[in-house]
Motif scaffolding. Structure first.
Motif, PDB file in Angstrom:
ATOM      1  N   LEU A  98     116.285  33.586  51.072  1.00  0.00           N
ATOM      2  CA  LEU A  98     116.854  34.839  51.567  1.00  0.00           C
ATOM      3  C   LEU A  98     117.112  34.758  53.071  1.00  0.00           C
ATOM      4  O   LEU A  98     116.391  34.087  53.794  1.00  0.00           O
ATOM      5  CB  LEU A  98     115.886  35.986  51.282  1.00  0.00           C
ATOM      6  CG  LEU A  98     115.576  36.207  49.807  1.00  0.00           C
ATOM      7  CD1 LEU A  98     114.448  37.205  49.646  1.00  0.00           C
ATOM      8  CD2 LEU A  98     116.812  36.668  49.082  1.00  0.00           C
ATOM      9  N   GLN A  99     118.154  35.506  53.502  1.00  0.00           N
ATOM     10  CA  GLN A  99     118.513  35.450  54.920  1.00  0.00           C
ATOM     11  C   GLN A  99     117.506  36.207  55.776  1.00  0.00           C
ATOM     12  O   GLN A  99     116.927  37.193  55.351  1.00  0.00           O
ATOM     13  CB  GLN A  99     119.898  36.053  55.176  1.00  0.00           C
ATOM     14  CG  GLN A  99     121.037  35.229  54.669  1.00  0.00           C
ATOM     15  CD  GLN A  99     121.504  35.743  53.331  1.00  0.00           C
ATOM     16  OE1 GLN A  99     120.939  36.675  52.806  1.00  0.00           O
ATOM     17  NE2 GLN A  99     122.531  35.115  52.796  1.00  0.00           N
ATOM     18  N   ASP A 101     118.117  38.068  58.440  1.00  0.00           N
ATOM     19  CA  ASP A 101     118.488  39.440  58.811  1.00  0.00           C
ATOM     20  C   ASP A 101     118.242  40.410  57.657  1.00  0.00           C
ATOM     21  O   ASP A 101     117.848  41.549  57.869  1.00  0.00           O
ATOM     22  CB  ASP A 101     119.927  39.517  59.335  1.00  0.00           C
ATOM     23  CG  ASP A 101     120.936  39.258  58.243  1.00  0.00           C
ATOM     24  OD1 ASP A 101     120.633  38.468  57.337  1.00  0.00           O
ATOM     25  OD2 ASP A 101     122.027  39.843  58.292  1.00  0.00           O
ATOM     26  N   ALA A 102     118.456  39.936  56.430  1.00  0.00           N
ATOM     27  CA  ALA A 102     118.189  40.805  55.284  1.00  0.00           C
ATOM     28  C   ALA A 102     116.692  41.093  55.186  1.00  0.00           C
ATOM     29  O   ALA A 102     116.275  42.229  54.939  1.00  0.00           O
ATOM     30  CB  ALA A 102     118.694  40.164  54.007  1.00  0.00           C
ATOM     31  N   ALA A 103     115.886  40.057  55.404  1.00  0.00           N
ATOM     32  CA  ALA A 103     114.435  40.244  55.364  1.00  0.00           C
ATOM     33  C   ALA A 103     114.007  41.263  56.417  1.00  0.00           C
ATOM     34  O   ALA A 103     113.182  42.150  56.165  1.00  0.00           O
ATOM     35  CB  ALA A 103     113.737  38.914  55.608  1.00  0.00           C
ATOM     36  N   MET A 104     114.623  41.120  57.604  1.00  0.00           N
ATOM     37  CA  MET A 104     114.284  42.027  58.689  1.00  0.00           C
ATOM     38  C   MET A 104     114.653  43.464  58.306  1.00  0.00           C
ATOM     39  O   MET A 104     113.857  44.396  58.480  1.00  0.00           O
ATOM     40  CB  MET A 104     115.060  41.590  59.927  1.00  0.00           C
ATOM     41  CG  MET A 104     114.488  42.016  61.197  1.00  0.00           C
ATOM     42  SD  MET A 104     114.806  40.785  62.462  1.00  0.00           S
ATOM     43  CE  MET A 104     116.477  41.132  62.871  1.00  0.00           C
ATOM     44  N   ALA A 105     115.867  43.643  57.762  1.00  0.00           N
ATOM     45  CA  ALA A 105     116.329  44.987  57.405  1.00  0.00           C
ATOM     46  C   ALA A 105     115.428  45.600  56.340  1.00  0.00           C
ATOM     47  O   ALA A 105     115.069  46.775  56.417  1.00  0.00           O
ATOM     48  CB  ALA A 105     117.778  44.938  56.917  1.00  0.00           C
ATOM     49  N   LEU A 106     115.051  44.794  55.360  1.00  0.00           N
ATOM     50  CA  LEU A 106     114.215  45.342  54.280  1.00  0.00           C
ATOM     51  C   LEU A 106     112.837  45.742  54.801  1.00  0.00           C
ATOM     52  O   LEU A 106     112.312  46.811  54.470  1.00  0.00           O
ATOM     53  CB  LEU A 106     114.068  44.327  53.148  1.00  0.00           C
ATOM     54  CG  LEU A 106     113.169  44.811  52.018  1.00  0.00           C
ATOM     55  CD1 LEU A 106     113.736  46.056  51.371  1.00  0.00           C
ATOM     56  CD2 LEU A 106     112.972  43.745  50.969  1.00  0.00           C
TER      57      LEU A 106
END
Lengths: 359, 367
Positions: A98-99, A101-106
């Protein structure tokens, strides 16, 4: 009881509380500027945003477990929950596809939602002390006490001393981690130190500017400073200065007007400084750029025939141009043919260089 | 049980998670974070203009401000050479602070509060109703969200192929003659519109969890795009139902409960997913270590098979000295290899069995 004469600030006749709060936000701004420079260069500018949102469940849990509004307990809760969120992000980055930035957003939104959920549990129980908790979302500098400012200043000062003491290490690790490791120093160690300090900064700062806007204190001063210089040390100093000034001015503006929250005003001041810098910065500023562009255009319309003559020595010139050029010493008549003088050739070369630089 | 709330929650979850699939694939998660925050500015400005919280102009203005955010971030990146993450953080906080300042100075006496904008008010959606021809009176949020859902489905269905190519291979998309710029801004309009429609119900921050969460869970379960879309929707609906039930049972904040379920279900899948889960990875790692160790043992035995001092080199009791490993570790390795039937012991000498040779040949070929 307001004490009118308090150090240098007495010139403005500010109240004691306001002076204290202003000092607090200024220190926070300076620290944000220094820490932010490293984070932005490390391309972790959004770290602050993600971590600040992730502090919420910790605050709520600490409140539920210990039934206290004591700031220390809540801050420790905030620190722990942001650390957990960060740990999860690193885990996802390392072990899955997983990317980042996606991890950060979640983690940002998920933890915030979890905190909100805990808040609704607290609200259902109807504890009388819940009122102060929503301050953590939006921040409220005006409620800072003297002890808060002292703690903030002491912790910030310690972190600033660490940062300045290890500046060479930080600089090398930021720009070239591989080289830093090859010197036998611990690049992960420096990385963890930076992460830890970012966490502490956020935990200290959310009380002043709130979870949404705290990341501005880490990003805006740096981007503003970068308009003025590209040298590491200058950006660092300028960014600390801009952070400090914005904290000071923003707090003053919000305190002298009713109902204006501190955080947004500080961020607004930072935004204004950024816009001004973009316009007037000496090298890359928009005003300077457009001025240079117009000057170039004027030069080209005036001296384009010289370039033609340089490219085609057999070419002809119009009479009105020739008169001007001869007076200025760029051309010389040589057996019925106008030729460029040494000065003329230098002029053409200079113009060509400018054109090359521009394109 | 209030079916209006559940319906709004479900439509929100489906609409947001559907667009979330392409958003995460295109690495726009944090850009969306910025949009979700800055639509507030559009709403505030439009509200100052029309003075009506239910005006469709609010949705229009907010969508525009989302697009403005994207444009600002990209301009900052292109013209001032600011890195994307720093540009996102800068633009987001600036526009958001202006919105808060306007809210707290010009709009203090209206019921447009920062809290509601950031956190939503799912519990109150049934009080704002719209009467539509033929089908009667419905909650306004439900009508708007259903419209956005239909728009999302149609748009993504129509441009499925284009976005698939664009998500996985931007250059190919360019070569095939799609305009990446146009597709990008169309997509951003859609994201913006969806966040605006959803934020009334679930708030500007939680909407990000709904967009990003389900698709990230699904991503851990499959690599195929059609399956990814299906799984994402399943996870999203599951989160919504569970969140709603928990919130209803204990009388808690519904949107927050849904977001918490999103986080929890993601963490559960992260730990337990069959191939990409943490447990499964740990197990795979464990198995690999064992395989490599057994291969090392067989290689050693093979090396000394014809040796004169085979008695010394292949003695199970002194083998650890040759490997320079701890004795216990070596003993365990020998036991394990014996259990698999890869080695046989005869008079204090261990030899590779036929099965061991097979394993060796197979493993070295696949390595």
């Amino acid at each position: 009881m307001p004490i009118k004469h308090f150090g240098v600030m007495s010139v403005f006749n500010l109240g004691f509380t306001l002076t204290v709060v202003m000092l607090g936000t200024m220190v926070l701004g300076i620290l944000g500027g220094v820490l932010g420079t490293l984070l932005v260069l490390r391309r972790q500018a959004l770290m602050g945003d993600a971590l600040s949102h992730a502090t919420l469940p910790g605050v709520m849990l600490a409140f539920m477990l210990f039934a206290t509004r004591s700031l220390e307990v809540l801050l420790i809760g905030a620190f722990l929950s942001a650390s957990v969120a960060y740990g999860l992000m690193l885990l996802i980055k390392r072990h899955t596809l997983l990317q980042w930035d996606a991890a950060m957003a979640l983690m940002l939104a998920g933890f915030f939602g979890f905190g909100q959920w805990l808040l609704s549990i607290i609200q259902r129980q109807g504890t009388a002390a819940q009122a102060g908790l929503s301050r953590f979302i939006f921040g409220q500098a005006a409620t800072m006490l003297r002890e808060d400012v002292i703690r903030l200043t002491v912790v910030s000062a310690v972190m600033l001393i660490i940062l300045i003491g290890l500046l060479k290490e930080f600089k090398t690790a930021v720009f070239d981690p591989d080289f830093f490791s090859s010197l036998g120093r611990s690049a992960p160690g420096i990385e963890w130190l930076l992460r830890g300090m970012t966490l502490v900064f956020i935990v200290l700062g959310i009380r002043l500017v709130g979870v949404v806007l705290i990341s501005a204190l880490l990003i805006a001063p740096v981007l503003t400073a970068q308009q003025w210089s590209v040298r590491f040390h200058r950006v660092l100093l300028l960014s600390a200065f801009i952070g400090g000034v914005s904290g000071l001015v923003g707090t003053y503006l919000s305190a002298t007007r009713a109902n204006v929250p501190t955080g947004p005003v500080i961020v607004f001041v930072l935004g204004l400084l950024f816009l001004i810098s973009i316009l007037v910065a000496p090298k890359e500023g928009l005003l300077r750029k457009s001025f240079e562009w117009h000057r170039l255009k004027r030069t080209l319309t005036l001296y384009a025939p010289l370039i033609h003559l340089y490219e085609q020595p057999e070419g002809t010139l119009r009479l009105e141009d020739v008169v001007r050029y001869e007076v200025q010493g760029y051309v010389l008549k040589d057996q019925d043919q106008w030729r460029l003088t040494a000065k003329g050739e230098a002029k053409v070369k200079a113009m060509k260089k400018v054109i090359l630089d521009e394109s | 049980m209030n079916l209006d709330i559940l319906a709004v929650a479900l439509v929100t979850a489906v609409a947001t998670s559907l667009i979330g699939v392409f958003l995460v694939l295109r690495k726009l998660s944090m850009m969306t974070d910025a949009i979700a925050h800055t639509v507030l500015l559009g709403i505030v400005l439009m509200f100052l203009w029309v003075r009506d919280l239910n005006s469709p102009w609010l949705v229009f203005g907010a969508t525009l401000s989302g697009l403005f955010t994207v444009w600002l971030i990209e301009t900052l990146r292109r013209v001032r050479f600011v890195k994307e993450d720093a540009a996102i953080g800068m633009v987001m906080t600036m526009l958001f602070s202006v919105a808060i300042l306007l809210l707290s100075t010009r709009l203090r006496r209206t019921h447009l509060h920062v809290e509601t904008v950031l956190l939503g008010q799912l519990e109150f959606v049934m009080f704002e109703r719209t009467t539509l021809p033929w089908i009667g009176s419905w909650p306004t949020s439900l009508v708007i969200l259903s419209g956005v859902l239909v728009a999302n489905v149609l748009f993504l269905g129509f441009f499925y192929k284009e976005y698939k190519v664009l998500s996985f291979d931007r250059t190919l998309a360019h070569v095939l003659g799609f305009s990446p710029w146009l597709l990008h801004y169309l997509f951003m309009t859609l994201i913006s519109l969806t966040s605006v429609a959803a934020f009334n119900a679930v708030g500007a921050i939680l909407v990000i969890a709904f967009m990003v969460g389900p698709v990230m869970s699904a991503r851990l379960l499959t690599h195929r795009l059609p399956r990814l879309v299906a799984l994402t929707l399943i996870v999203a609906v599951f989160n919504t139902l569970m969140g709603y039930l928990i919130a209803f049972r204990w009388d808690l904040n519904t949107a927050a409960s849904m977001a918490t379920m999103t986080l929890l279900s993601f963490l559960a899948i992260l730990i337990a997913a069959p191939k990409q889960g943490l447990l499964s990875r740990l197990w795979q790692h464990h198995q690999q270590t064992h395989t490599i160790h057994m291969l090392t043992l067989i290689t050693h035995l093979k090396h000394h098979e014809q040796d004169d001092n085979v008695a010394v080199e292949s003695n199970p009791n002194t083998l650890y000295e040759h490997f320079n490993w701890p004795q216990r570790k070596t003993q365990k390795l020998i036991h394990r290899s014996q259990k698999h039937g890869y080695i046989e012991q005869k008079d204090a000498i261990i030899r590779v069995s036929p099965k061991g040779w097979q394993f060796y040949a197979h493993a070295t070929r696949t390595l």
